[in-house]
Write a protein that holds these residues in place. Structure first.
Motif, PDB file in Angstrom:
ATOM      1  N   ALA A 151       0.852  -1.185   0.000  1.00  0.00           N
ATOM      2  CA  ALA A 151       0.000   0.000   0.000  1.00  0.00           C
ATOM      3  C   ALA A 151       0.891   1.239   0.000  1.00  0.00           C
ATOM      4  O   ALA A 151       0.731   2.147   0.796  1.00  0.00           O
ATOM      5  N   PHE A 201       1.316   3.658  -2.153  1.00  0.00           N
ATOM      6  CA  PHE A 201       0.944   4.864  -2.873  1.00  0.00           C
ATOM      7  C   PHE A 201       0.107   5.825  -2.047  1.00  0.00           C
ATOM      8  O   PHE A 201       0.078   7.008  -2.318  1.00  0.00           O
ATOM      9  N   SER A 202      -0.600   5.309  -1.044  1.00  0.00           N
ATOM     10  CA  SER A 202      -1.467   6.162  -0.249  1.00  0.00           C
ATOM     11  C   SER A 202      -1.806   5.470   1.053  1.00  0.00           C
ATOM     12  O   SER A 202      -1.813   4.238   1.132  1.00  0.00           O
ATOM     13  N   ASP A 203      -2.101   6.269   2.085  1.00  0.00           N
ATOM     14  CA  ASP A 203      -2.547   5.690   3.347  1.00  0.00           C
ATOM     15  C   ASP A 203      -3.928   5.057   3.201  1.00  0.00           C
ATOM     16  O   ASP A 203      -4.291   4.168   3.955  1.00  0.00           O
ATOM     17  N   VAL A 254      -6.205   2.564   1.554  1.00  0.00           N
ATOM     18  CA  VAL A 254      -5.961   1.319   0.816  1.00  0.00           C
ATOM     19  C   VAL A 254      -6.700   1.311  -0.512  1.00  0.00           C
ATOM     20  O   VAL A 254      -6.184   0.831  -1.530  1.00  0.00           O
ATOM     21  N   SER A 300      -4.831   3.441  -2.926  1.00  0.00           N
ATOM     22  CA  SER A 300      -3.597   2.754  -3.296  1.00  0.00           C
ATOM     23  C   SER A 300      -3.862   1.669  -4.335  1.00  0.00           C
ATOM     24  O   SER A 300      -3.084   1.505  -5.286  1.00  0.00           O
ATOM     25  N   ASP A 301      -4.955   0.927  -4.170  1.00  0.00           N
ATOM     26  CA  ASP A 301      -5.285  -0.109  -5.145  1.00  0.00           C
ATOM     27  C   ASP A 301      -5.674   0.477  -6.496  1.00  0.00           C
ATOM     28  O   ASP A 301      -5.398  -0.116  -7.547  1.00  0.00           O
ATOM     29  N   SER A 339      -3.003  -4.198  -2.435  1.00  0.00           N
ATOM     30  CA  SER A 339      -3.144  -4.449  -1.006  1.00  0.00           C
ATOM     31  C   SER A 339      -3.390  -5.928  -0.748  1.00  0.00           C
ATOM     32  O   SER A 339      -3.758  -6.686  -1.655  1.00  0.00           O
TER      33      SER A 339
END
Length: 305
Positions: free
Chosen positions: A64, A66-68, A70, A73-74, A126
């Protein structure tokens, strides 16, 4: 009165240093420290190997990265993975269009690289079911594309030329459709924690692809039960599928998705030999290697893993 000798300043300095050195208490901290001492200590600490669990925990968190959030991020992982797959497909479409490679070789290069490159992108997603579904969407979209082109609803000559044997759009309803379906199911059902997913995709992509390439060039000695298949081609398939499986086992193990073991290594070897035997059978050619090979990998893998 005799004149006194001048003081020996050198001896006095040596004596003062000796007194100061030997009178420092053993547990006291000197006022003057080496400015590099702390930096050297930190550097030595960095050289010490981290505990395996800690390394895996750190690498797993990269899923994960790319971002906090999830979900976000996906989404980013989806875009990047789709971009990788699309870029490879466009590359091989251009080589097919320009005649850089023989059509059959170009088709097998697509066959080998796209699926394996997509598997390399799996750690970006994730953990859990959400990441698996997001990853499966990409080959699932390709299933729809194969159906539309194969049924003649969507005309795409470049795709047909890069993925078919004889340039017939209806061929996409067989091998390419089975190929995309295998990767979709491997993502959605087994995912990156299962050696079955690795075995199915690696033997279909690397194994079957190398069997055709090697068999066409060095396949002088034919198999006694199938004159369309060669001994060297079958050996190349088992070897390539096995080595690719080992590579992905180590790759996913580095992220903590699975534990490498000798049992798993032996299992991959058994599956690769079994799929090579299935691929060499005449029935496999009548149905399609992209169907029989992954089915054999899943069936055998269910017993050995």
């Amino acid at each position: 009165m005799q004149p006194t000798a001048p003081p020996n300043t050198q001896n006095d300095s040596v004596m003062a240093f000796a007194i100061a050195f030997f009178t420092i208490p053993p547990n006291s901290t000197p006022n003057l420290r080496c400015p590099l001492r702390k930096d050297c200590f930190n550097f030595i600490q960095l050289l010490k190997p981290k505990p395996r669990r800690r390394v895996r925990r750190e690498l797993t968190s990269a899923a994960a990265m790319f971002s906090d959030n999830v979900f976000v991020s996906d989404i980013i992982a989806e875009a990047l993975s789709g971009g990788v797959a699309l870029s490879l497909l466009k590359l091989w479409e251009q080589t097919a269009k320009r005649g850089v490679f023989d059509q059959k070789l170009n088709r097998k290069l697509v066959h080998i690289t796209v699926g394996l490159a997509f598997m390399l992108c799996w750690p970006m997603f994730s953990s859990g079911r959400q990441g698996a579904i997001f990853a499966a969407i990409i080959p699932a979209v390709n299933i729809i594309k194969m159906l539309l082109i194969g049924l003649g609803i969507w005309k795409d000559d470049a795709t047909v030329k890069s993925m078919s044997r004889y340039g017939d759009h209806r061929e996409l309803l067989k091998g390419p459709l089975y190929y995309a379906s295998t990767i979709t199911l491997a993502s959605a059902i087994y995912w990156r924690t299962s050696p079955i997913a690795i075995a199915a995709v690696c033997n279909m992509c690397a194994g079957d692809g190398m069997a055709d390439i090697v068999g066409r060039r060095f396949g002088g000695q034919k198999l006694p039960y199938n004159q369309n298949k060669s001994v060297n081609g079958s050996i190349a398939m088992a070897s390539a599928g096995f080595l690719a499986s080992l590579g992905f086992m180590l790759y996913y193990s580095s992220f903590g998705f699975m534990e490498e073991s000798m049992k798993m290594v032996v299992g991959f070897l058994i599956v690769s030999v079994a799929t090579a035997l299935v691929e060499s059978h005449p029935l496999s050619s009548e149905l399609d290697d992209n169907l029989t090979v992954p089915l054999a990998a899943v069936l055998v893998g269910s017993f050995v893993f």
